[in-house]
Design a protein around this motif. Structure first.
Motif, PDB file in Angstrom:
ATOM      1  N   LYS A 116     -21.211  31.055   7.316  1.00 39.55           N
ATOM      2  CA  LYS A 116     -21.291  29.682   8.202  1.00 39.55           C
ATOM      3  C   LYS A 116     -20.172  28.860   7.407  1.00 39.55           C
ATOM      4  O   LYS A 116     -20.393  27.593   7.812  1.00 39.55           O
ATOM      5  N   ASN A 117     -19.333  29.035   7.021  1.00 35.44           N
ATOM      6  CA  ASN A 117     -18.671  28.885   6.497  1.00 35.44           C
ATOM      7  C   ASN A 117     -17.193  28.507   6.039  1.00 35.44           C
ATOM      8  O   ASN A 117     -15.681  27.987   5.988  1.00 35.44           O
ATOM      9  N   ALA A 118     -16.404  29.447   7.791  1.00 37.86           N
ATOM     10  CA  ALA A 118     -14.677  29.105   7.947  1.00 37.86           C
ATOM     11  C   ALA A 118     -15.238  28.453   8.831  1.00 37.86           C
ATOM     12  O   ALA A 118     -14.780  28.459  10.287  1.00 37.86           O
ATOM     13  N   MET A 119     -14.842  26.912   8.868  1.00 39.14           N
ATOM     14  CA  MET A 119     -14.590  25.712   9.445  1.00 39.14           C
ATOM     15  C   MET A 119     -14.781  24.773   8.832  1.00 39.14           C
ATOM     16  O   MET A 119     -14.602  25.174   7.827  1.00 39.14           O
ATOM     17  N   GLN A 120     -13.895  23.810   9.566  1.00 36.03           N
ATOM     18  CA  GLN A 120     -13.050  22.613   8.715  1.00 36.03           C
ATOM     19  C   GLN A 120     -14.333  21.311   8.723  1.00 36.03           C
ATOM     20  O   GLN A 120     -14.418  20.907   9.388  1.00 36.03           O
ATOM     21  N   TRP A 121     -13.947  20.496   7.384  1.00 34.18           N
ATOM     22  CA  TRP A 121     -14.972  20.025   7.019  1.00 34.18           C
ATOM     23  C   TRP A 121     -14.382  19.181   6.758  1.00 34.18           C
ATOM     24  O   TRP A 121     -13.120  18.694   6.302  1.00 34.18           O
ATOM     25  N   PRO A 122     -14.709  17.817   6.967  1.00 31.66           N
ATOM     26  CA  PRO A 122     -14.213  16.196   7.020  1.00 31.66           C
ATOM     27  C   PRO A 122     -13.410  16.236   4.693  1.00 31.66           C
ATOM     28  O   PRO A 122     -14.218  16.943   4.390  1.00 31.66           O
ATOM     29  N   SER A 123     -12.520  15.078   4.753  1.00 27.28           N
ATOM     30  CA  SER A 123     -11.988  15.173   3.663  1.00 27.28           C
ATOM     31  C   SER A 123     -13.517  14.493   2.796  1.00 27.28           C
ATOM     32  O   SER A 123     -14.558  13.855   3.083  1.00 27.28           O
ATOM     33  N   VAL A 124     -13.494  14.416   0.980  1.00 26.94           N
ATOM     34  CA  VAL A 124     -14.369  13.953   0.368  1.00 26.94           C
ATOM     35  C   VAL A 124     -14.135  12.421   0.578  1.00 26.94           C
ATOM     36  O   VAL A 124     -14.864  12.075   0.606  1.00 26.94           O
ATOM     37  N   ARG A 125     -12.922  11.927   0.244  1.00 23.94           N
ATOM     38  CA  ARG A 125     -12.580  10.627   0.352  1.00 23.94           C
ATOM     39  C   ARG A 125     -13.196  10.170   2.177  1.00 23.94           C
ATOM     40  O   ARG A 125     -13.695   9.030   2.043  1.00 23.94           O
ATOM     41  N   ASP A 126     -13.843  11.045   3.282  1.00 24.40           N
ATOM     42  CA  ASP A 126     -13.652  10.194   4.080  1.00 24.40           C
ATOM     43  C   ASP A 126     -15.198  10.314   3.976  1.00 24.40           C
ATOM     44  O   ASP A 126     -15.515   9.601   5.042  1.00 24.40           O
ATOM     45  N   VAL A 127     -15.730  11.412   3.894  1.00 26.94           N
ATOM     46  CA  VAL A 127     -17.153  11.153   3.290  1.00 26.94           C
ATOM     47  C   VAL A 127     -17.986  10.426   2.592  1.00 26.94           C
ATOM     48  O   VAL A 127     -18.994   9.789   3.509  1.00 26.94           O
ATOM     49  N   GLN A 128     -17.614   9.737   1.630  1.00 20.88           N
ATOM     50  CA  GLN A 128     -17.576   8.819   1.076  1.00 20.88           C
ATOM     51  C   GLN A 128     -17.141   7.503   1.755  1.00 20.88           C
ATOM     52  O   GLN A 128     -18.360   6.588   1.258  1.00 20.88           O
ATOM     53  N   ALA A 129     -16.091   7.660   2.645  1.00 23.07           N
ATOM     54  CA  ALA A 129     -15.680   6.143   3.768  1.00 23.07           C
ATOM     55  C   ALA A 129     -17.540   6.451   4.203  1.00 23.07           C
ATOM     56  O   ALA A 129     -17.289   4.659   4.290  1.00 23.07           O
ATOM     57  N   TYR A 130     -17.511   6.853   5.068  1.00 23.27           N
ATOM     58  CA  TYR A 130     -19.399   7.065   5.736  1.00 23.27           C
ATOM     59  C   TYR A 130     -19.837   6.807   4.797  1.00 23.27           C
ATOM     60  O   TYR A 130     -20.235   5.781   5.682  1.00 23.27           O
ATOM     61  N   ARG A 131     -20.623   6.793   3.952  1.00 23.37           N
ATOM     62  CA  ARG A 131     -21.554   7.109   3.509  1.00 23.37           C
ATOM     63  C   ARG A 131     -21.324   4.854   2.504  1.00 23.37           C
ATOM     64  O   ARG A 131     -22.102   4.759   2.640  1.00 23.37           O
ATOM     65  N   ARG A 132     -20.273   5.166   2.685  1.00 18.19           N
ATOM     66  CA  ARG A 132     -20.020   2.979   2.054  1.00 18.19           C
ATOM     67  C   ARG A 132     -20.803   2.890   3.490  1.00 18.19           C
ATOM     68  O   ARG A 132     -21.028   1.256   2.790  1.00 18.19           O
ATOM     69  N   LEU A 133     -20.514   2.691   4.627  1.00 18.77           N
ATOM     70  CA  LEU A 133     -20.781   1.970   5.953  1.00 18.77           C
ATOM     71  C   LEU A 133     -21.729   2.135   5.770  1.00 18.77           C
ATOM     72  O   LEU A 133     -22.825   1.403   6.596  1.00 18.77           O
ATOM     73  N   VAL A 134     -22.888   3.683   5.812  1.00 20.67           N
ATOM     74  CA  VAL A 134     -23.987   4.355   6.351  1.00 20.67           C
ATOM     75  C   VAL A 134     -25.048   3.150   5.273  1.00 20.67           C
ATOM     76  O   VAL A 134     -25.947   2.383   6.008  1.00 20.67           O
ATOM     77  N   TYR A 135     -25.005   3.222   3.099  1.00 21.94           N
ATOM     78  CA  TYR A 135     -25.429   1.984   2.866  1.00 21.94           C
ATOM     79  C   TYR A 135     -25.607   0.674   3.183  1.00 21.94           C
ATOM     80  O   TYR A 135     -26.684   0.644   3.307  1.00 21.94           O
TER      81      TYR A 135
END
Length: 812
Positions: A156-175
């Motif tokens: 399940k884990n041989a894939m490219q995930w977004p960076s922590v910074r990018d997910v953090q920025a996404y969380r800020r917008l969703v909040y």
């Protein structure tokens, strides 16, 4: 102290996940977090709901949706969001976000950092409360979690995930998006009507409670990480003081000194009535609603949960090396993992010394013998068998049934009997639940507590609710009157499959609805989730368990697992035309159906200029179409939910042949052999057991996808249809989709409310064909549609003749 999880575990050594490490400075992810970490309110007393004067957070009470104010929901949202962000502040460095758990069966934690935010947004859009995506790619990538099919279901884990910074920025917008929806929704105005399952505002509280589920899931995944990758975050509840008690770490532990004696308590015969009333004023997951009444026979149950001290005796006696104590599946799991002690126990010295420490979420501590043993269902059942052998006479020990669990509860925690009262989790935050009700729930503490830390209830039982979840004998099942939630129709349905064990009672990390008297959750038996057990012994050794279902509720899950079904499908896939239809007057154009499906895929692919590439066969059964696709495609994956079908397909892939039986009459028939054409390169194929409603997220961008006679056998057809397109669709742009289906809707497989058609709505007939076309029209071009027959032989004088609606699509 090493990794902090058992050294005997088999760990996947595939380092493909390391592609996600940027190699850049990650000091901002180490130590205490700075102000730039927080995407919601700063977790400070007086500013963030639930943060006490000591700076530590606990869970607020679950909202009363019949009368909660807008401010109540805003506070509950900020409390949920802050608990998540405090929890993820535990992770130390970039690696902690991307390293998969040791068992490699779940996503890395970066997924769970973004997943609740993605689900908030997606459910608001389903309810019409958000008009546009915030990030379409993230809202596809981070939408679906993983329900592993087996302990060896990796990759399940041989894939490219977004960076922590990018997910953090996404969380800020969703909040900001979610907060704005709560602040402006008209259904939350002063004096509003109760929020119900038919209200669009239900999607708001669904997102809140979904986040609560993943707070607990995340604590388990962090507990499985190497200890050097976590630290106790500032603001998190402390572990219980007993972690440093004098009895902790004493070897050997003694009952009555280091952990309490645990006698059986007699429970009289009586009624258990449970199921959440439709008008109960709190959010509930769909499986909680409905009703069941059970006459429970007399039984005995252990006064407390089984403690670490009690479980230690099983380990010291060699219980993990004695196959006779384990179920067949449990022994297979134990052997595959080479497990020799519970997953959160950390050996402290030579293996034969049997000295252990305990991994908590963020630390390794001296073994607290009086805490409940955290184990999976297989381990609980093995202990029951061992104790049965030790104690001799009497009925065998087992774990609880759901009905028995309700019989153990105090009157104020027994479900429908308090339908006019209030659920304790709706009246108290975590601290007050512990102080007023004696419950280790709602983050009252950051760990388990001793099994006798709180007084026994009126039935003489400790921890009937809270501390750790309790494994049950029941498979996860719907109550009478169950209806799938229209905002989340695949939350429960895919797991009514006979492969998930129920867990009840909640744990120290359970908050909100998870900590309520109505909560009914489930996990596969090899899974870990702050779960333990207590012993149960029926008074009558010959009486059936109340967990045995007599209404055939599990039949849909098992219909394809019989030897008869396997033989019928081997005839369908590999039998000669004369075996499939021996009569001259029969429909010979209906034989060789899997081959004809593969030919359709090949011809459509060639017409689209696709001459090789990757193909996916969803619902492959025993695999003939998958093998045929390997003539054209360089890589082909076949998936099916049936373990028996996948085992047969893997045998054929490995050996090139497999014996089977063609039934003629009764026990009479012919022994035949399924054979793979030597011209097919079998190394191009792989088969995998998987749920079509929840396919792995790394299944992306196939050149061709085949779905043969599958849609009308799914508990949530739209879950699969929605995976076909989008940013991470199964079919790549320009790729081919071939689908066949007879639209044979049966409630045995698909609840009526998720049928694509075959019913009357607003006085007009709804046809599945029209719904299917509408579902695909935005992203797929219809290439052709026609009827295609198939025949399934049951025996020499009985056949199923089926006409499938067959469509070929090209993704735009």
């Amino acid at each position: 102290m090493g990794t902090g999880f058992a050294a005997s575990h088999v760990e996947n050594r595939d380092d493909a996940w390391r592609q996600n490490l940027s190699g850049q400075d990650d000091s901002w992810l180490r130590g205490a977090r700075g102000d730039d970490w927080w995407t919601g309110k700063l977790p400070l007393s007086g500013q963030c709901p639930g943060v006490g004067p000591d700076g530590r957070i606990t869970s607020l009470p679950q909202p009363d949706v019949s009368r909660c104010s807008r401010e109540d929901l805003l506070d509950y949202f900020d409390n949920s969001w802050a608990i998540t962000e405090i929890l993820f502040a535990a992770l130390q460095g970039e690696e902690a976000f991307f390293r998969p758990p040791y068992h490699d069966l779940r996503h890395p934690l970066v997924f769970y950092y973004g997943h609740p935010a993605a689900l908030y947004l997606n459910k608001l859009r389903v309810a019409g409360l958000a008009k546009a995506p915030v990030n379409p790619y993230f809202e596809t990538l981070l939408e679906a979690g993983v329900d592993e099919m087996s302990w060896d279901d990796m990759s399940k884990n041989a894939m490219q995930w977004p960076s922590v910074r990018d997910v953090q920025a996404y969380r800020r917008l969703v909040y900001e998006t979610v907060r704005q929806v709560i602040a402006s929704h008209p259904d939350l105005a002063e004096g509003h009507a109760p929020i119900t399952r038919s209200s669009s505002a239900w999607a708001i509280v669904m997102g809140l409670e979904h986040e609560r589920i993943h707070i607990e899931t995340t604590t388990v995944l962090m507990r499985e990480l190497p200890i050097e990758l976590v630290r106790q975050p500032d603001g998190w509840p402390d572990v219980h003081a007993s972690a440093t008690a004098p009895s902790a770490g004493v070897f050997p532990p003694l009952a009555g000194r280091d952990y309490p004696e645990n006698p059986l308590v007699a429970v009289a015969e009586g009624e258990a009535s449970f199921g959440k009333p439709a008008d109960w004023p709190s959010y509930g997951w769909d499986n909680e609603y409905g009703e069941r009444q059970v006459r429970v026979r007399p039984f005995q149950a252990s006064r407390q949960l089984i403690s670490n001290g009690e479980y230690y005796a099983f380990i010291q006696a060699g219980g993990y090396s004695e196959q006779r104590y384990w179920t067949e599946e449990g022994w297979q799991w134990r052997s595959f993992r080479n497990t020799k002690w519970p997953t959160f126990w950390v050996p402290d010295g030579p293996a034969g010394l049997h000295h252990y420490r305990l991994r908590t979420i963020f630390a390794v501590v001296a073994m607290p013998w009086s805490w409940p043993a955290d184990v999976n269902y297989h381990e609980a059942k093995a202990y029951c068998a061992w104790r049965t052998a030790q104690d001799g006479a009497g009925a065998p020990y087992r774990v609880l049934t759901e009905a028995e669990h309700h019989r153990l509860r105090a009157p104020e925690m027994t479900g429908r009997q308090v339908a006019t009262g209030r659920d304790p989790v709706m009246t108290a935050d975590g601290r007050a639940l512990a102080a007023r009700f004696g419950l280790n729930l709602n983050l009252a503490f950051g760990s388990e507590v001793p099994v006798d830390a709180f007084p026994a209830n009126a039935n003489g039982i400790h921890d009937a609710m809270g501390n750790v979840w309790q494994w049950c004998e029941d498979h996860f099942n719907p109550l009478q009157g169950f209806q799938a939630d229209p905002f989340y129709d695949d939350f429960s349905l895919p797991c009514f499959d006979g492969k998930h064990q129920m867990i009840l009672g909640g744990s120290f990390a359970s908050t909100g609805d998870e900590a309520s008297i109505w909560a009914r959750f489930h996990f596969r038996p090899h899974f870990f989730q702050h779960a333990g057990f207590r012993l149960v012994r029926p008074d009558d050794a010959n009486a059936p368990s109340d967990a045995v279902r007599l209404d055939g509720a599990d039949s849909a899950a098992n219909v394809y697992e019989s030897q008869q079904a396997l033989n019928e499908y081997l005839v369908l896939h590999f039998g000669e035309p004369g075996d499939q239809m021996p009569y001259a007057f029969g429909p010979h154009d209906a034989t060789a159906f899997p081959v004809r499906c593969a030919d359709l895929v090949r011809d459509a692919a060639l017409a689209a200029g696709i001459t090789s590439g990757r193909a996916l066969d969803v619902g492959c059964a025993v695999g003939r179409s998958t093998f045929e696709l390997a003539r054209t495609f360089e890589s082909v994956i076949g998936v099916d939910l049936s373990a028996g079908f996948i085992e047969a397909a893997n045998t054929l892939q490995r050996n090139g042949q497999m014996p089977y039986f063609r039934k003629d009459e009764g026990d009479l028939g012919a022994a035949l052999t399924a054979t793979i054409d030597p011209a097919i390169d079998r190394s191009r194929l792989s088969f995998r057991q998987a749920d079509a409603c929840s396919l792995p997220p790394d299944f992306v961008g196939f050149d061709a996808v085949l779905m043969a006679n599958l849609i009308c056998r799914l508990p949530s057809p739209n879950s699969l249809l929605s995976r076909l397109g989008g940013p991470r669709g199964l079919v790549r742009p320009g790729g081919i989709l071939v689908m066949t289906t007879p639209f044979s809707w049966l409630e045995q497989f698909s609840p009526r409310e998720v049928w694509l058609g075959g019913y009357i709505a607003n006085g007009e007939p709804v046809w599945s064909k029209d719904t299917l076309h509408a579902a695909l029209a935005d992203e797929f071009e219809l290439v052709s549609a026609h009827d295609m027959p198939l025949v399934i032989r049951e025996h020499a004088r009985k056949y199923q003749y089926i006409v499938t609606y067959t469509t070929v699509w090209k993704r735009r």
